[in-house]
Design a protein around this motif. Structure first.
Motif, mmCIF file in Angstrom:
data_model
loop_
_atom_site.group_PDB
_atom_site.id
_atom_site.type_symbol
_atom_site.label_atom_id
_atom_site.label_comp_id
_atom_site.label_asym_id
_atom_site.label_seq_id
_atom_site.Cartn_x
_atom_site.Cartn_y
_atom_site.Cartn_z
ATOM 1 N N ALA A 5 0.862 -1.177 0.000
ATOM 2 C CA ALA A 5 0.000 0.000 0.000
ATOM 3 C C ALA A 5 0.892 1.218 0.000
ATOM 4 N N ASN A 6 0.306 2.372 0.176
ATOM 5 C CA ASN A 6 1.093 3.590 0.131
ATOM 6 C C ASN A 6 1.845 3.782 1.445
ATOM 7 N N ASP A 7 2.597 4.877 1.531
ATOM 8 C CA ASP A 7 3.489 5.077 2.671
ATOM 9 C C ASP A 7 2.722 5.544 3.902
ATOM 10 N N SER A 35 8.091 12.881 1.028
ATOM 11 C CA SER A 35 7.032 11.901 1.274
ATOM 12 C C SER A 35 5.676 12.328 0.735
ATOM 13 N N ASN A 36 5.607 13.469 0.082
ATOM 14 C CA ASN A 36 4.330 13.967 -0.423
ATOM 15 C C ASN A 36 4.280 13.871 -1.941
ATOM 16 N N LEU A 37 3.153 13.430 -2.446
ATOM 17 C CA LEU A 37 2.941 13.297 -3.882
ATOM 18 C C LEU A 37 2.013 14.407 -4.346
ATOM 19 N N VAL A 417 4.941 14.618 -8.773
ATOM 20 C CA VAL A 417 6.269 14.865 -8.208
ATOM 21 C C VAL A 417 6.269 14.434 -6.743
ATOM 22 N N TRP A 418 7.374 13.811 -6.338
ATOM 23 C CA TRP A 418 7.596 13.499 -4.932
ATOM 24 C C TRP A 418 8.384 14.671 -4.338
ATOM 25 N N ALA A 419 7.730 15.431 -3.475
ATOM 26 C CA ALA A 419 8.340 16.654 -2.966
ATOM 27 C C ALA A 419 8.139 16.774 -1.460
#
Length: 625
Positions: A5-7, A35-37, A417-419
């Protein structure tokens, strides 16, 4: 096969006690990775663009921002429109040439009416219908042939009061809608180089706010101030950073319409050479490539990848941008992303720098001011083909050599983007790290890591990104020094919460052998259900649940999440290589099927009704040196 699953959640005891000694009990307390998409796009046009405005787009930047952040607005044709979910960020990239003339023609501005040709165009637009179309094509033809009346050219060129005021308004509107932490409005424009009708367009994205952006004026293409040579664009970017202390990047799109000029191997279109200077500058200023959008998907082509069963997806390969020259097979290797990534390995060996070491992004290139990439919410390329029963028969391009029909265009795409946070700085920096990926529209969550020591145990957690960063590098990175015989890759994906299940995850590898020849291979690394590859290694189809009468599908096949750790079985430590993940959904309706159900549209038999949408991660590179 392993599910994930997701983080979210708490890492297992192994992570807490072994891999992260000294970390806080809370897995979020001292987390140092992004950790944010965040979802958005880097390619959208409003009525300020010459072509968009002439074809009826009356929306401005404020309208585009309002829709992107989740508000309902009215399209230029008067239809209510809203996104299924807000975007987190966006770059509006109006064409820099003659920016603003279209809106002045729409409004019959005094300076336009004072010019005989300008008056003719304005009166044609006001008349509507066929006359408006004729006026639009006449202006575009004059622009393409550099025959716009000199008086109007001067008024809508950089340095003029009209042009400078338009740029000032663009930057101020972006600042007005930019809301750090909630919604990011990045400032940009499109440099629309199209010599001989060969697409060499680049979108420019600035990291900075209006105060710095207003210190410069966008680069254009028409003489005497403009240029169509990408080397001149790189000089503009360098000058911007030197003058303002800011940051900028460029990204190209639609190599499939460049007739072999987008990714040169030996000679550039301008007659120059692909030399050390060229590869170094391109690598510095173009960290990304727009791999999918309305005008076709640009990952690969069945001619280039004949053993890839998913290669022929939204393929638009008839010719150059205006179909004044038809496509030849020998052009294709210099047009598509996968082949460019392979050729980049060759150029790196010859010249010391890989100019095509880019990350993957997706965008719409919509000229409606509407960032609508979902199949069931597709508002078309331009205002003239917003939803209606007749739009399916409206060609995108027609010439003496052929046509590109409207049903051939794609409802694509978006960029993730993973930012660290939703700000201009954090999102721009993620793009520079290439920690970004493209999708054809669905908002699936994808993580992709490369290293040497991943094991299946690393997926025994609901937060595998912790060990992903600890043991290796994320998408966009370079593999660290080897600690085992072959690299391992950890990849996982979670379906779009309101979208389709996943069929499979593939890893695409490209490499160069000792003789300088390039190769590629697509590996099915994890898939849904209990399917097994046949004796030739081919995985059976996931099936098809699409109900064509209702334009619907069922998530009774596929998986909501997929994950695995994969080791390259064909690794050679002496060969430079790259790897990227491709995530494939189960079959779903294409936008033309929604048009048939909603409008009763008669769909041409050549049109594709059902497809499998996908995501492309940025690659991870391995260097033998």
């Amino acid at each position: 096969m392993t599910s994930m699953a997701n983080d979210i959640g708490t890492p297992d005891a192994k992570i807490l006690g072994g891999l992260y000694p000294g970390k806080a009990y809370s897995p979020y307390a001292q987390r140092s990775f992004p950790s944010n998409l965040y979802w958005g796009e880097t390619h959208l046009h409003t009525g300020l663009s010459l072509d968009a405005g002439l074809f009826g787009n009356v929306l401005g930047h404020a309208d585009a921002y309002r829709l992107a952040r989740g508000e309902e607005i009215k399209s230029s044709s008067g239809l209510p429109v809203k996104l299924s979910r807000p975007l987190d960020w966006i770059v509006i990239t109006d064409h820099s040439d003659m920016m603003g003339i279209a809106t002045d023609i729409q409004n019959a501005a005094p300076n336009v009416m004072a010019n005989p040709k300008g008056k003719e165009w304005a009166e044609g637009f006001q008349a509507g219908g066929q006359k408006a179309g004729e006026a639009a094509f006449d202006l575009i033809t004059h622009f393409a042939q550099n025959k716009v009346p000199e008086e109007l050219m001067e008024q809508y060129s950089p340095g003029s009061s009209i042009y400078n005021n338009v740029w000032e308004d663009i930057t101020k509107t972006a600042d007005q809608f930019n809301d750090p932490g909630t919604f990011t409005a990045l400032i940009g424009f499109e440099w629309t180089s199209v010599p001989k009708g060969f697409n060499l367009h680049r979108n420019v994205v600035l990291r900075d706010g209006g105060e710095k952006a207003r210190q410069v004026i966008p680069l254009t293409t028409l003489p005497p101030l403009g240029t169509t040579d990408p080397l001149d664009l790189y000089k503009w970017l360098e000058d911007y950073e030197t003058k303002t202390g800011g940051r900028a990047l460029a990204l190209a799109h639609n190599g499939n319409l460049s007739n072999g000029w987008m990714f040169p191997i030996d000679k550039t279109y301008a007659g120059g050479r692909v030399n050390r200077n060229y590869v170094q500058l391109r690598a510095k200023w173009e960290p990304l490539y727009e791999v999918t959008q309305i005008k076709g998907d640009g990952e690969t082509h069945p001619f280039l990848s004949p053993s890839d069963e998913f290669a022929d997806y939204e393929t638009l390969d008839k010719g150059n941008l205006d179909l004044t020259e038809l496509k030849k097979d020998d052009m294709l290797q210099r047009e598509y992303a996968r082949e460019a990534l392979k050729n980049g390995l060759v150029l790196e060996k010859e010249l010391g720098t890989n100019p095509y070491k880019f990350g993957m992004v997706g965008a719409t290139d919509s000229h409606t001011g509407l960032s609508t990439a979902e199949e069931e919410n597709y508002f078309g390329k331009s205002t003239s083909v917003e939803p209606s029963k007749e739009r399916i028969n409206h060609p995108f391009i027609e010439s003496k050599l052929g046509s590109i029909q409207g049903y051939e265009l794609a409802a694509s795409g978006y960029q993730a983007v993973w930012a660290y946070e939703n700000t201009r700085e954090a999102i721009f920096d993620a793009m520079m790290r290439k920690e970004t990926y493209a999708t054809t529209g669905p908002r699936m969550m994808i993580r992709f890591f490369g290293g040497w020591e991943y094991t299946e145990d690393d997926l025994r957690s609901r937060a595998p990104a912790f060990v992903g960063y600890e043991k290796g590098v994320p998408m966009g990175g370079d593999l660290r020094a080897a600690t085992s015989d072959a690299p391992t890759f950890m990849v996982y994906a979670l379906r779009d919460p309101i979208g389709a299940n996943l069929d499979r995850i593939q890893i695409v590898k490209g490499w160069m052998d000792s003789k300088g020849k390039t190769h590629e291979k697509v590996y099915d690394v994890v898939w849904s259900g209990d399917r097994q590859p046949d004796s030739n290694g081919k995985l059976p189809s996931v099936g098809n649940t699409v109900d064509e009468e209702a334009a619907n599908w069922l998530n009774t096949i596929g998986a909501s999440e997929l994950a695995t750790v994969w080791t390259d079985p064909d690794f050679d430590a002496e060969q430079n290589a790259f790897y990227y993940a491709r995530v494939i959904e189960i079959p779903t309706p294409r936008w033309v099927l929604y048009d048939r159900v909603r409008f009763g549209t008669d769909i041409p038999k050549e049109a594709t009704l059902v497809h499998q949408e996908r995501g492309y991660t940025s690659p991870i590179w391995y260097s033998a040196n």
